[in-house]
Design a protein around this motif. Structure first.
Motif, PDB file in Angstrom:
ATOM      1  N   ARG A 248      44.841  45.363  39.118  1.00 31.99           N
ATOM      2  CA  ARG A 248      44.378  45.844  40.422  1.00 31.99           C
ATOM      3  C   ARG A 248      44.609  44.823  41.530  1.00 31.99           C
ATOM      4  O   ARG A 248      45.019  45.186  42.645  1.00 31.99           O
ATOM      5  CB  ARG A 248      42.893  46.210  40.341  1.00 31.99           C
ATOM      6  CG  ARG A 248      42.387  46.927  41.593  1.00 31.99           C
ATOM      7  CD  ARG A 248      41.043  47.588  41.363  1.00 31.99           C
ATOM      8  NE  ARG A 248      41.162  48.690  40.406  1.00 31.99           N
ATOM      9  CZ  ARG A 248      40.146  49.486  40.056  1.00 31.99           C
ATOM     10  NH1 ARG A 248      38.953  49.296  40.580  1.00 31.99           N
ATOM     11  NH2 ARG A 248      40.322  50.451  39.200  1.00 31.99           N
ATOM     12  N   ILE A 249      44.354  43.549  41.249  1.00 28.88           N
ATOM     13  CA  ILE A 249      44.575  42.563  42.321  1.00 28.88           C
ATOM     14  C   ILE A 249      46.057  42.365  42.587  1.00 28.88           C
ATOM     15  O   ILE A 249      46.448  42.030  43.713  1.00 28.88           O
ATOM     16  CB  ILE A 249      43.880  41.213  42.019  1.00 28.88           C
ATOM     17  CG1 ILE A 249      44.446  40.558  40.760  1.00 28.88           C
ATOM     18  CG2 ILE A 249      42.380  41.371  41.922  1.00 28.88           C
ATOM     19  CD1 ILE A 249      43.981  39.126  40.583  1.00 28.88           C
ATOM     20  N   VAL A 250      46.893  42.578  41.570  1.00 34.13           N
ATOM     21  CA  VAL A 250      48.339  42.478  41.782  1.00 34.13           C
ATOM     22  C   VAL A 250      48.816  43.600  42.702  1.00 34.13           C
ATOM     23  O   VAL A 250      49.644  43.383  43.596  1.00 34.13           O
ATOM     24  CB  VAL A 250      49.084  42.503  40.427  1.00 34.13           C
ATOM     25  CG1 VAL A 250      50.566  42.782  40.623  1.00 34.13           C
ATOM     26  CG2 VAL A 250      48.898  41.175  39.699  1.00 34.13           C
ATOM     27  N   ILE A 251      48.293  44.797  42.506  1.00 33.63           N
ATOM     28  CA  ILE A 251      48.639  45.918  43.392  1.00 33.63           C
ATOM     29  C   ILE A 251      48.195  45.616  44.822  1.00 33.63           C
ATOM     30  O   ILE A 251      48.927  45.852  45.787  1.00 33.63           O
ATOM     31  CB  ILE A 251      48.003  47.227  42.876  1.00 33.63           C
ATOM     32  CG1 ILE A 251      48.650  47.632  41.549  1.00 33.63           C
ATOM     33  CG2 ILE A 251      48.163  48.344  43.911  1.00 33.63           C
ATOM     34  CD1 ILE A 251      47.960  48.783  40.852  1.00 33.63           C
ATOM     35  N   ALA A 252      46.976  45.074  44.961  1.00 34.37           N
ATOM     36  CA  ALA A 252      46.483  44.724  46.297  1.00 34.37           C
ATOM     37  C   ALA A 252      47.370  43.662  46.943  1.00 34.37           C
ATOM     38  O   ALA A 252      47.635  43.704  48.156  1.00 34.37           O
ATOM     39  CB  ALA A 252      45.049  44.227  46.213  1.00 34.37           C
ATOM     40  N   SER A 253      47.866  42.712  46.128  1.00 36.86           N
ATOM     41  CA  SER A 253      48.713  41.654  46.679  1.00 36.86           C
ATOM     42  C   SER A 253      50.006  42.207  47.277  1.00 36.86           C
ATOM     43  O   SER A 253      50.583  41.603  48.192  1.00 36.86           O
ATOM     44  CB  SER A 253      49.035  40.612  45.593  1.00 36.86           C
ATOM     45  OG  SER A 253      50.087  41.032  44.744  1.00 36.86           O
TER      46      SER A 253
ATOM     47  N   ILE B 155      46.389  35.214  55.986  1.00 35.50           N
ATOM     48  CA  ILE B 155      47.135  34.103  55.400  1.00 35.50           C
ATOM     49  C   ILE B 155      46.263  33.341  54.401  1.00 35.50           C
ATOM     50  O   ILE B 155      46.769  32.616  53.551  1.00 35.50           O
ATOM     51  CB  ILE B 155      47.655  33.156  56.509  1.00 35.50           C
ATOM     52  CG1 ILE B 155      48.550  33.930  57.498  1.00 35.50           C
ATOM     53  CG2 ILE B 155      48.437  31.990  55.942  1.00 35.50           C
ATOM     54  CD1 ILE B 155      48.971  33.134  58.717  1.00 35.50           C
ATOM     55  N   GLY B 156      44.961  33.548  54.470  1.00 38.95           N
ATOM     56  CA  GLY B 156      44.039  32.753  53.668  1.00 38.95           C
ATOM     57  C   GLY B 156      43.690  33.294  52.296  1.00 38.95           C
ATOM     58  O   GLY B 156      42.947  32.661  51.548  1.00 38.95           O
ATOM     59  N   TRP B 157      44.228  34.437  51.900  1.00 35.53           N
ATOM     60  CA  TRP B 157      43.821  35.094  50.655  1.00 35.53           C
ATOM     61  C   TRP B 157      44.533  34.556  49.416  1.00 35.53           C
ATOM     62  O   TRP B 157      44.042  34.691  48.303  1.00 35.53           O
ATOM     63  CB  TRP B 157      44.113  36.604  50.748  1.00 35.53           C
ATOM     64  CG  TRP B 157      45.574  36.925  50.925  1.00 35.53           C
ATOM     65  CD1 TRP B 157      46.281  36.909  52.096  1.00 35.53           C
ATOM     66  CD2 TRP B 157      46.517  37.279  49.907  1.00 35.53           C
ATOM     67  NE1 TRP B 157      47.593  37.237  51.872  1.00 35.53           N
ATOM     68  CE2 TRP B 157      47.776  37.468  50.543  1.00 35.53           C
ATOM     69  CE3 TRP B 157      46.424  37.467  48.526  1.00 35.53           C
ATOM     70  CZ2 TRP B 157      48.923  37.830  49.835  1.00 35.53           C
ATOM     71  CZ3 TRP B 157      47.574  37.825  47.817  1.00 35.53           C
ATOM     72  CH2 TRP B 157      48.804  38.002  48.479  1.00 35.53           C
ATOM     73  N   ASN B 158      45.691  33.901  49.583  1.00 38.76           N
ATOM     74  CA  ASN B 158      46.572  33.597  48.446  1.00 38.76           C
ATOM     75  C   ASN B 158      45.971  32.668  47.414  1.00 38.76           C
ATOM     76  O   ASN B 158      46.202  32.836  46.214  1.00 38.76           O
ATOM     77  CB  ASN B 158      47.886  32.980  48.946  1.00 38.76           C
ATOM     78  CG  ASN B 158      48.511  33.760  50.056  1.00 38.76           C
ATOM     79  OD1 ASN B 158      47.937  33.846  51.141  1.00 38.76           O
ATOM     80  ND2 ASN B 158      49.681  34.311  49.832  1.00 38.76           N
ATOM     81  N   GLY B 159      45.229  31.644  47.878  1.00 36.37           N
ATOM     82  CA  GLY B 159      44.686  30.680  46.942  1.00 36.37           C
ATOM     83  C   GLY B 159      43.730  31.315  45.946  1.00 36.37           C
ATOM     84  O   GLY B 159      43.777  31.030  44.740  1.00 36.37           O
ATOM     85  N   VAL B 160      42.850  32.184  46.440  1.00 36.91           N
ATOM     86  CA  VAL B 160      41.906  32.891  45.564  1.00 36.91           C
ATOM     87  C   VAL B 160      42.670  33.774  44.579  1.00 36.91           C
ATOM     88  O   VAL B 160      42.358  33.817  43.379  1.00 36.91           O
ATOM     89  CB  VAL B 160      40.925  33.741  46.399  1.00 36.91           C
ATOM     90  CG1 VAL B 160      40.039  34.601  45.488  1.00 36.91           C
ATOM     91  CG2 VAL B 160      40.062  32.851  47.285  1.00 36.91           C
ATOM     92  N   TYR B 161      43.685  34.447  45.067  1.00 37.69           N
ATOM     93  CA  TYR B 161      44.497  35.334  44.227  1.00 37.69           C
ATOM     94  C   TYR B 161      45.214  34.569  43.121  1.00 37.69           C
ATOM     95  O   TYR B 161      45.133  34.919  41.938  1.00 37.69           O
ATOM     96  CB  TYR B 161      45.498  36.067  45.128  1.00 37.69           C
ATOM     97  CG  TYR B 161      46.614  36.779  44.406  1.00 37.69           C
ATOM     98  CD1 TYR B 161      46.352  37.874  43.594  1.00 37.69           C
ATOM     99  CD2 TYR B 161      47.933  36.361  44.554  1.00 37.69           C
ATOM    100  CE1 TYR B 161      47.385  38.534  42.939  1.00 37.69           C
ATOM    101  CE2 TYR B 161      48.968  37.014  43.914  1.00 37.69           C
ATOM    102  CZ  TYR B 161      48.682  38.105  43.105  1.00 37.69           C
ATOM    103  OH  TYR B 161      49.710  38.750  42.458  1.00 37.69           O
TER     104      TYR B 161
ATOM    105  N   VAL C 175      44.752  34.574  38.957  1.00 36.19           N
ATOM    106  CA  VAL C 175      45.840  34.825  38.003  1.00 36.19           C
ATOM    107  C   VAL C 175      45.898  33.704  36.971  1.00 36.19           C
ATOM    108  O   VAL C 175      45.974  33.951  35.762  1.00 36.19           O
ATOM    109  CB  VAL C 175      47.195  34.944  38.742  1.00 36.19           C
ATOM    110  CG1 VAL C 175      48.353  34.979  37.743  1.00 36.19           C
ATOM    111  CG2 VAL C 175      47.223  36.195  39.614  1.00 36.19           C
ATOM    112  N   ALA C 176      45.857  32.446  37.431  1.00 38.49           N
ATOM    113  CA  ALA C 176      45.937  31.304  36.512  1.00 38.49           C
ATOM    114  C   ALA C 176      44.703  31.215  35.625  1.00 38.49           C
ATOM    115  O   ALA C 176      44.789  30.825  34.465  1.00 38.49           O
ATOM    116  CB  ALA C 176      46.105  30.012  37.309  1.00 38.49           C
TER     117      ALA C 176
END
Length: 390
Positions: A206-211, A310-316, A320-321
């Motif tokens: 689900r978070i991959v789809i949101a990304s 621009i700030g969402w990537n780190g949490v995403y 994943v990791a």
């Protein structure tokens, strides 16, 4: 972490310099300003192709070796971009994409081995601040380079900065590239496996789809805000560059703040859901800009917009990791970035087409705002469902 941040910053600066350069170069090349989206999509076409096979390159050359290769490819791409011949510039954008794709998997592979679980989100978020730092550098520095020199020389200088960093990383390979293997073999089957891993994983799907949609929003902001402010809001190139730098600055603060909040107990899906709604609000506010708006008001809106978009990537990426086992962090990151980059690859040409056919930047921002709003709501519902089960 400093090394990974520097690499991210220089690669990002090269990428974000493209819309700033094209705001000036479009007239000389006799192409519409909306063609910026096409060039950015070519970068992400290269990134989308390479990201799923990043695991192989990391195993073969090590994360620092891969970072060096990426910096060299971005420098070559910028060199090609500096040549005002459309086919050569197209090739240059694609080469930059090949260099851009493996950077994040390489840094994730390096950090996941040394980062405590309880600090994963904030460490990955700080590392990912390299992306908006590079973007802020492009917004603050490149317009002045263009004014004092020209857009072609400016492109070459940006490329040279990455080349210098690439060579300066040579001494660090002995310490950080200890796990590379000459026995590693390239396989598209492994690339498909990294994508399959993400698609079949219930925690990640689900978070991959949101990304997919979040990345489209991020690049629409980065790629079109300068030309939108120049054409519709009647700003100068330097003023528009300052606004872009402010949006990137908001992204820097947002990446660290949102990562710290997640590490202190805020659910990753809750945070990503809230950010999806916030970036939609920022896009709608930006769509309302006009020459009557005060510069300070536009600056504040774009700073807040950038903090979410621009700030969402780190949490995403930390999520994943975190979900993947440490030995599969690079592979999982590459698989997830296939969908993230695909969002840009598809979304930016769609945004460009909307602008070209309608002549309306606000319409384009409104459509992508609707998509990220829906994703935000879906993630909030997902978080609520998981919380009730626990």
């Amino acid at each position: 972490m400093i090394l990974t941040l520097l690499v991210q910053a220089l690669v990002s600066m090269s990428t974000v310099a493209i819309p700033v350069l094209m705001a000036v170069a479009a007239g000389e090349l006799d192409v519409p300003s909306s063609s910026i989206g096409i060039f950015m999509s070519l970068i992400y076409l290269g990134a989308t192709i390479v990201a799923p096979v990043s695991g192989y390159f990391i195993d073969r050359f090590g994360p620092i070796g891969v970072s060096q290769i990426c910096l060299v490819l971005c420098a070559l791409g910028m060199g090609a971009i500096s040549i005002p011949v459309i086919p050569i510039m197209i090739i240059g954008a694609f080469i930059m994409g090949i260099g851009y794709g493996p950077v994040t998997p390489a840094s994730s592979h390096l950090l996941v081995r040394t980062t405590p679980y309880t600090m994963m989100s904030v460490v990955f978020s700080v590392k990912q601040t390299g992306v908006p730092i590079g973007g802020a550098m492009a917004g603050a520095i490149v317009p002045h380079l263009i004014i004092f020199l020209n857009w072609k020389i400016s492109a070459i200088l940006v490329g040279l900065s990455g080349l210098i960093l690439g060579f300066s990383l040579i001494p660090f390979r002995k310490h950080y590239d200890t796990e590379r293997s000459d026995l590693s073999r390239f396989s598209w089957k492994n690339a498909a496996g990294s994508i399959k891993m993400v698609v079949l994983h219930n925690e990640l799907r689900r978070i991959v789809i949101a990304s997919f949609f979040f990345s489209t929003m991020q690049l629409c902001l980065i790629s079109f805000i300068v030309v939108y402010l120049i054409n519709d809001v009647k700003m100068s190139l330097v003023q528009a560059g300052i606004v872009l730098a402010a949006a990137q600055g908001g992204g820097i603060i947002g990446r660290v703040l949102w990562g710290a909040m997640v590490d202190r107990g805020t659910g990753p899906r809750l945070m990503l859901g809230v950010l999806g709604i916030a970036m939609a609000a920022g896009a709608i506010a930006s769509a309302a800009f006009s020459p009557e708006w005060p510069f300070s008001g536009i600056l504040i809106v774009c700073t807040l917009y950038g903090a979410a978009a621009i700030g969402w990537n780190g949490v995403y990426l930390a999520e994943v990791a975190r979900v993947a086992k440490p030995e599969f962090a690079g592979m999982a990151t590459g698989g997830s970035l296939f969908f993230t980059f695909a969002g840009i690859l598809i979304g930016l040409p769609a945004f460009s087409l909307i602008i070209e056919k309608s002549g309306s930047y606000p319409l384009g921002f409104g459509i992508i705002a609707a998509a990220t709003f829906i994703c935000g709501i879906a993630l909030l519902l997902s978080h609520k469902s998981r919380s009730s089960k626990n």
